[in-house]
Design an enzyme around this catalytic site. Structure first.
Site, PDB file in Angstrom:
ATOM      1  CD  GLU A   1     -20.690  -8.889 105.475  1.00 53.18           C
ATOM      2  OE1 GLU A   1     -21.282  -7.791 105.502  1.00 53.18           O
ATOM      3  OE2 GLU A   1     -21.098  -9.867 104.821  1.00 53.18           O
TER       4      GLU A   1
ATOM      5  CE1 TYR B   1     -17.877 -11.244  96.550  1.00 51.70           C
ATOM      6  CE2 TYR B   1     -16.002 -11.351  98.051  1.00 51.70           C
ATOM      7  CZ  TYR B   1     -16.949 -10.609  97.369  1.00 51.70           C
ATOM      8  OH  TYR B   1     -16.960  -9.248  97.502  1.00 51.70           O
TER       9      TYR B   1
ATOM     10  CG  ASP C   1     -23.125  -5.873  99.651  1.00 51.54           C
ATOM     11  OD1 ASP C   1     -23.243  -5.386  98.513  1.00 51.54           O
ATOM     12  OD2 ASP C   1     -22.858  -7.069  99.860  1.00 51.54           O
TER      13      ASP C   1
ATOM     14  CB  SER D   1     -30.167 -10.284 104.640  1.00 52.23           C
ATOM     15  OG  SER D   1     -29.259 -11.342 104.477  1.00 52.23           O
TER      16      SER D   1
ATOM     17  CG  HIS E   1     -17.517 -10.089  91.494  1.00 52.78           C
ATOM     18  ND1 HIS E   1     -17.065 -10.830  92.561  1.00 52.78           N
ATOM     19  CD2 HIS E   1     -18.744 -10.578  91.183  1.00 52.78           C
ATOM     20  CE1 HIS E   1     -17.973 -11.756  92.863  1.00 52.78           C
ATOM     21  NE2 HIS E   1     -19.008 -11.619  92.053  1.00 52.78           N
TER      22      HIS E   1
ATOM     23  CG  LEU F   1     -31.981  -9.104  97.146  1.00 51.47           C
ATOM     24  CD1 LEU F   1     -33.491  -9.028  97.202  1.00 51.47           C
ATOM     25  CD2 LEU F   1     -31.472  -8.307  95.947  1.00 51.47           C
TER      26      LEU F   1
HETATM   27  C1  GLA Z   1     -21.167  -9.387  97.366  1.00 43.71           C
HETATM   28  C2  GLA Z   1     -20.170  -8.591  98.201  1.00 43.71           C
HETATM   29  C3  GLA Z   1     -19.928  -7.202  97.616  1.00 43.71           C
HETATM   30  C4  GLA Z   1     -19.592  -7.274  96.128  1.00 43.71           C
HETATM   31  C5  GLA Z   1     -20.597  -8.165  95.398  1.00 43.71           C
HETATM   32  C6  GLA Z   1     -20.219  -8.396  93.949  1.00 43.71           C
HETATM   33  O1  GLA Z   1     -22.427  -8.797  97.443  1.00 43.71           O
HETATM   34  O2  GLA Z   1     -20.644  -8.467  99.524  1.00 43.71           O
HETATM   35  O3  GLA Z   1     -18.907  -6.563  98.330  1.00 43.71           O
HETATM   36  O4  GLA Z   1     -18.278  -7.716  95.937  1.00 43.71           O
HETATM   37  O5  GLA Z   1     -20.726  -9.438  96.014  1.00 43.71           O
HETATM   38  O6  GLA Z   1     -20.320  -7.220  93.234  1.00 43.71           O
END
Ligand code: GLA
Length: 370
Positions: free
Chosen positions: A157, A218, A169, A124, A32, A122
């Protein structure tokens, strides 16, 4: 039409033109922090998404995926992307973003197959986005570098699918490999590869818990971070350092705890990089454990089942440290384990977890437990 198990030629009646892949990721530390302009330290996992593709000259985009039950095939026309609330949105996001950047995206057929487990934290989705963007880059001969691929995947995304995620990610899926940790400064997308220690291995275990409200929570955390930054008078929490402890403590709850997590977690990423460089696995493990406490108590993105899994991993011999990885509210844990011991530790934590009724954990990286 059932497409499951069928190869590209069997589905589309013609040969594949290009093939591209991208891995899933596990974040070692720095959770985060990405949407706060901070540092993250993910690495690639062996599981990947593979995209096979061939162009069409009629503007039709046909996608067959092996990853929904029974397989599925959906189509749309190039230039007519519209959000449908389905997996196809990720594909449409990539073509819409490329078109927005002036690329004349033609019709194409694509077959998607992924070994990255869905909904386990993870990434995907990032691996799918990056694999698709890579396939289009190859098919159309685009000169786009890997950071740009990550930016395109992120825009798909964030802007098209509408998930308010940071850039970790997509950067990891585009640039990480399995033998190094990828230190990313998410403000500039500058990155550096730090070799992973030969004496340790990673164990990733999925708790099997998926939180229904994960995306809403989130979003709420992200909004809290923005409010905390505004109250502290900085553009992003990245701009606050640990010496501002007093000022952070004076924020109204829960913004004080949220800001403390981000600021201390950012510092932990840099400390983890120093520990990796010094080969100090004990220190790295302590940082994993401290990161988990901070996610649990200050950022409040853990859940009791995940805490149990983390604690049971931490209690095992040969474990340097363990923590919740990814966005949280369920998902997976990552443990740093002495090399050669991940299989044993994996078996032990999966067994202990299953002592509580209706709990079943799965080893995703490390040796699978049968
Ligand atoms: C998800 C989000 C990332 C990041 C993480 C937390 O995976 O896609 O951008 O914020 O949560 O670290």
């Amino acid at each position: 039409m059932t497409v499951n198990g069928k190869c590209f030629e069997a589905v589309f009646g013609r040969p594949v033109k290009v093939l591209a892949e991208a891995p899933g990721r596990v974040n070692l530390i720095g959770e985060h922090t990405d949407y706060n302009g901070g540092y993250v330290l993910p690495t690639a996992i062996p599981q990947k998404t593979r995209v096979e593709m061939a162009p069409r000259d009629d503007g039709l985009i046909q996608i067959a995926t092996m990853n929904v039950r029974g397989g599925a095939q959906l189509s749309y026309r190039a230039g007519e992307e519209s959000r449908r609330g389905l997996w196809l949105d990720y594909v449409q996001g990539v073509t819409a973003v490329l078109r927005g950047r002036g690329v004349a995206v033609p019709g194409f057929d694509a077959r998607i197959e992924s070994t990255v487990p869905l909904g386990s934290g993870l990434s995907s989705s990032a691996s799918l986005l990056v694999a698709l963007a890579r396939a289009l880059r190859a098919m159309l001969g685009l000169s786009i570098d890997d950071v740009e691929i990550a930016r395109i995947a992120h825009a798909a995304e964030h802007d098209f699918v509408g998930a308010p995620v940071g850039t970790m990610d997509q950067m990891a899926a585009s640039l990480a490999d399995e033998s190094t940790a990828l230190l990313i400064d998410t403000r500039t997308l500058a990155f550096e590869r730090i070799p992973l220690p030969a004496e340790a291995e990673l164990l990733v275990v999925n708790s099997g818990v998926t939180h229904q409200h994960a995306s809403g929570d989130y979003k709420a955390r992200r909004a809290e971070c923005e409010r905390a930054a505004a109250a502290l008078g900085v553009p992003q929490l990245r701009d606050v350092d640990e010496v501002a402890e007093q000022r952070i403590a004076s924020l109204p709850a829960p913004l004080d705890r949220r800001a403390r997590h981000v600021v201390t977690e950012n510092a932990r990423v840099l400390a983890a990089v120093a520990a990796l460089r010094a080969g100090d696995l004990g220190r790295l493990g302590e940082l994993f454990n401290a990161s988990h406490r901070s996610m649990r108590d200050d950022f409040e993105v853990s859940v009791p089942a995940v805490d149990d899994l983390v604690e049971s991993a931490q209690a095992q011999p040969d474990v340097f440290g363990a923590r919740l990885t990814g966005g949280g509210f369920g998902g997976s844990i990552v443990a740093l384990v002495k090399r050669g011991c991940a299989a044993r530790v994996g078996r032990a934590v999966v067994e202990a977890y299953a002592r509580v009724p209706n709990r079943r954990a799965t080893v995703l990286v490390g040796e699978p437990v049968s």
